[in-house]
Design an enzyme around this catalytic site. Structure first.
Site, PDB file in Angstrom:
ATOM      1  N   ASN A 178      -0.439   4.104   1.038  1.00 43.36           N
ATOM      2  CA  ASN A 178      -1.148   5.008   1.957  1.00 43.36           C
ATOM      3  C   ASN A 178      -0.636   4.742   3.388  1.00 43.36           C
ATOM      4  OD1 ASN A 178      -2.978   5.941   3.864  1.00 43.36           O
ATOM      5  ND2 ASN A 178      -4.756   5.605   2.563  1.00 43.36           N
TER       6      ASN A 178
ATOM      7  N   SER B  41       0.860  -1.194   0.000  1.00 48.34           N
ATOM      8  CA  SER B  41       0.000   0.000   0.000  1.00 48.34           C
ATOM      9  C   SER B  41       0.884   1.227   0.000  1.00 48.34           C
ATOM     10  CB  SER B  41      -0.892   0.005   1.245  1.00 48.34           C
ATOM     11  OG  SER B  41      -1.572   1.245   1.326  1.00 48.34           O
TER      12      SER B  41
ATOM     13  N   HIS C  86     -15.506  -3.263   8.065  1.00 47.53           N
ATOM     14  CA  HIS C  86     -15.149  -4.008   6.859  1.00 47.53           C
ATOM     15  C   HIS C  86     -13.676  -4.418   6.819  1.00 47.53           C
ATOM     16  CE1 HIS C  86     -14.616   0.228   6.511  1.00 47.53           C
ATOM     17  NE2 HIS C  86     -13.964   0.166   5.370  1.00 47.53           N
TER      18      HIS C  86
ATOM     19  N   LYS D 181      -3.117   3.569   6.043  1.00 48.25           N
ATOM     20  CA  LYS D 181      -3.569   2.180   5.833  1.00 48.25           C
ATOM     21  C   LYS D 181      -2.477   1.203   6.278  1.00 48.25           C
ATOM     22  CE  LYS D 181      -5.767   0.901   1.910  1.00 48.25           C
ATOM     23  NZ  LYS D 181      -5.994   0.323   0.558  1.00 48.25           N
TER      24      LYS D 181
ATOM     25  N   GLY E 136     -14.486  13.315   5.932  1.00 46.70           N
ATOM     26  CA  GLY E 136     -14.274  12.099   5.136  1.00 46.70           C
ATOM     27  C   GLY E 136     -15.564  11.304   5.088  1.00 46.70           C
ATOM     28  N   TYR E 137     -15.485  10.103   4.471  1.00 46.52           N
ATOM     29  CA  TYR E 137     -16.691   9.286   4.323  1.00 46.52           C
ATOM     30  C   TYR E 137     -17.261   8.826   5.674  1.00 46.52           C
ATOM     31  CZ  TYR E 137     -15.392   9.062  -0.592  1.00 46.52           C
ATOM     32  OH  TYR E 137     -15.074   9.388  -1.883  1.00 46.52           O
TER      33      TYR E 137
ATOM     34  N   ASP F 217      -7.935  -3.338  -0.920  1.00 43.11           N
ATOM     35  CA  ASP F 217      -8.655  -2.289  -1.644  1.00 43.11           C
ATOM     36  C   ASP F 217     -10.010  -2.125  -0.982  1.00 43.11           C
ATOM     37  OD1 ASP F 217      -8.440  -0.441  -3.908  1.00 43.11           O
ATOM     38  OD2 ASP F 217     -10.263  -1.433  -4.590  1.00 43.11           O
ATOM     39  N   SER F 218     -10.387  -0.882  -0.728  1.00 46.28           N
ATOM     40  CA  SER F 218     -11.661  -0.681  -0.033  1.00 46.28           C
ATOM     41  C   SER F 218     -12.444   0.447  -0.685  1.00 46.28           C
ATOM     42  CB  SER F 218     -11.417  -0.385   1.454  1.00 46.28           C
ATOM     43  OG  SER F 218     -10.432   0.589   1.623  1.00 46.28           O
TER      44      SER F 218
HETATM   45  O1  LIG Z   1     -13.800   7.400   6.134  1.00 48.13           O
HETATM   46  C1  LIG Z   1     -13.555   6.245   5.774  1.00 48.13           C
HETATM   47  N1  LIG Z   1     -13.696   5.220   6.672  1.00 48.13           N
HETATM   48  C2  LIG Z   1     -13.455   3.917   6.352  1.00 48.13           C
HETATM   49  O2  LIG Z   1     -13.597   3.015   7.192  1.00 48.13           O
HETATM   50  C3  LIG Z   1     -13.020   3.647   4.999  1.00 48.13           C
HETATM   51  N2  LIG Z   1     -12.697   2.519   4.336  1.00 48.13           N
HETATM   52  C4  LIG Z   1     -12.367   2.881   3.087  1.00 48.13           C
HETATM   53  N3  LIG Z   1     -12.461   4.220   2.946  1.00 48.13           N
HETATM   54  C5  LIG Z   1     -12.187   5.005   1.725  1.00 48.13           C
HETATM   55  O3  LIG Z   1     -12.105   4.136   0.603  1.00 48.13           O
HETATM   56  C6  LIG Z   1     -11.026   4.521  -0.269  1.00 48.13           C
HETATM   57  C7  LIG Z   1      -9.992   3.421  -0.257  1.00 48.13           C
HETATM   58  O4  LIG Z   1      -9.121   3.560  -1.379  1.00 48.13           O
HETATM   59  P1  LIG Z   1      -7.956   2.515  -1.678  1.00 48.13           P
HETATM   60  O5  LIG Z   1      -8.277   1.178  -1.110  1.00 48.13           O
HETATM   61  O6  LIG Z   1      -7.631   2.574  -3.119  1.00 48.13           O
HETATM   62  O7  LIG Z   1      -6.725   3.037  -0.821  1.00 48.13           O
HETATM   63  P2  LIG Z   1      -5.587   4.096  -1.084  1.00 48.13           P
HETATM   64  O8  LIG Z   1      -5.536   4.519  -2.522  1.00 48.13           O
HETATM   65  O9  LIG Z   1      -5.719   5.158  -0.066  1.00 48.13           O
HETATM   66  O10 LIG Z   1      -4.261   3.271  -0.716  1.00 48.13           O
HETATM   67  P3  LIG Z   1      -3.500   2.099  -1.522  1.00 48.13           P
HETATM   68  O11 LIG Z   1      -3.500   0.899  -0.622  1.00 48.13           O
HETATM   69  O12 LIG Z   1      -4.248   1.859  -2.807  1.00 48.13           O
HETATM   70  O13 LIG Z   1      -2.128   2.604  -1.726  1.00 48.13           O
HETATM   71  C8  LIG Z   1     -10.475   5.807   0.322  1.00 48.13           C
HETATM   72  O14 LIG Z   1     -11.134   6.902  -0.241  1.00 48.13           O
HETATM   73  C9  LIG Z   1     -10.824   5.661   1.810  1.00 48.13           C
HETATM   74  O15 LIG Z   1     -10.892   6.863   2.490  1.00 48.13           O
HETATM   75  C10 LIG Z   1     -12.867   4.734   4.106  1.00 48.13           C
HETATM   76  N4  LIG Z   1     -13.139   6.017   4.483  1.00 48.13           N
END
Ligand SMILES: O=c1[nH]c(=O)c2ncn([C@@H]3O[C@H](COP(=O)(O)OP(=O)(O)OP(=O)(O)O)[C@@H](O)[C@H]3O)c2[nH]1
Length: 190
Positions: A9, A7, A172, A12, A149-150, A68-69
């Site tokens: 991020n 990742s 999740h 994360k 945020g979400y 991925d979420s």
């Molecule tokens: O407020 C939140 N509470 C949560 O519990 C939650 N779970 C997921 N998300 C959002 O879903 C997307 C994941 O994107 P994503 O999986 O592509 O990750 P990423 O691009 O940040 O990192 P990488 O692992 O790809 O490098 C992002 O917008 C996250 O903010 C959440 N937001």
């Protein structure tokens, strides 16, 4: 052998490292030389697998975990889905506002939504395990001027939004991470 978190991020990575801290081998993140990938798959599972594949050749002897979420909203036919982190410019807070605008005339009963987390665990012998967690809720129709945020727009069945909850052990990501941890522990026992 180590567990590599695929990742880009940092928050994360921190969450995953913390959750897997009981796994009795070192857990490390990517070093700067591996560039972030384009998430081109149509599913969360597909993108988790892409993240793992992107780094596999750098770590042939290690376990790799990719996550991925995102959010799916029934009234928007599953949107934003795999595009949750990038369907419009700005921050997650800006995108959450866009979702509220899209749902402006939709009553709460029709604002059902789900947070998903897919994890792909890839083992050095070529085996892999897919894990998935899902948390149901609704997109809130409350006035909230403090959207960061979400988590601030995702309403749970207890009447609170996700960001108001301290204990997120049911969420999740934790569901998927729990499955991933079991797969890793079982693999290490062999
Ligand atoms: O407020 C939140 N509470 C949560 O519990 C939650 N779970 C997921 N998300 C959002 O879903 C997307 C994941 O994107 P994503 O999986 O592509 O990750 P990423 O691009 O940040 O990192 P990488 O692992 O790809 O490098 C992002 O917008 C996250 O903010 C959440 N937001």
């Amino acid at each position: 052998m180590k567990v590599i978190v695929a990742s880009w991020n940092p928050s994360k990575v921190k969450k995953i490292k913390h959750f897997l801290s009981e796994v009795p081998i070192e857990i490390t993140s990517l070093s700067g030389e591996i560039e972030d990938i384009e998430e081109t798959a149509l599913t969360f599972e597909g993108n988790a697998a892409l993240k793992v594949e992107a780094v596999r050749s750098h770590f042939p002897e290690d376990i790799i975990i990719g996550e991925d979420s995102g959010l799916t909203i029934d009234a928007l036919e599953g949107f934003p889905g795999v595009k949750t982190a990038r369907f419009s410019s700005g921050s997650d807070a800006d995108r959450a506002e866009v979702l509220l605008e899209k749902l402006a005339y939709v009553p709460l009963s029709k604002r059902k939504a789900q947070f998903h987390s897919s994890i792909s665990v890839s083992f050095p012998n070529g085996e892999s395990a897919e894990c998935h967690g899902i948390m149901p809720g609704w997109i809130s129709n409350r006035d909230n001027t403090e959207i960061q945020g979400y988590g601030d727009i995702f309403l749970l069945s207890n009447g609170k939004v996700l960001s108001e909850i301290d204990d997120s052990s049911f969420n999740h990501q934790h569901q998927a991470l729990f499955q991933a941890k079991q797969h890793i522990l079982e693999w290490l026992k062999r």
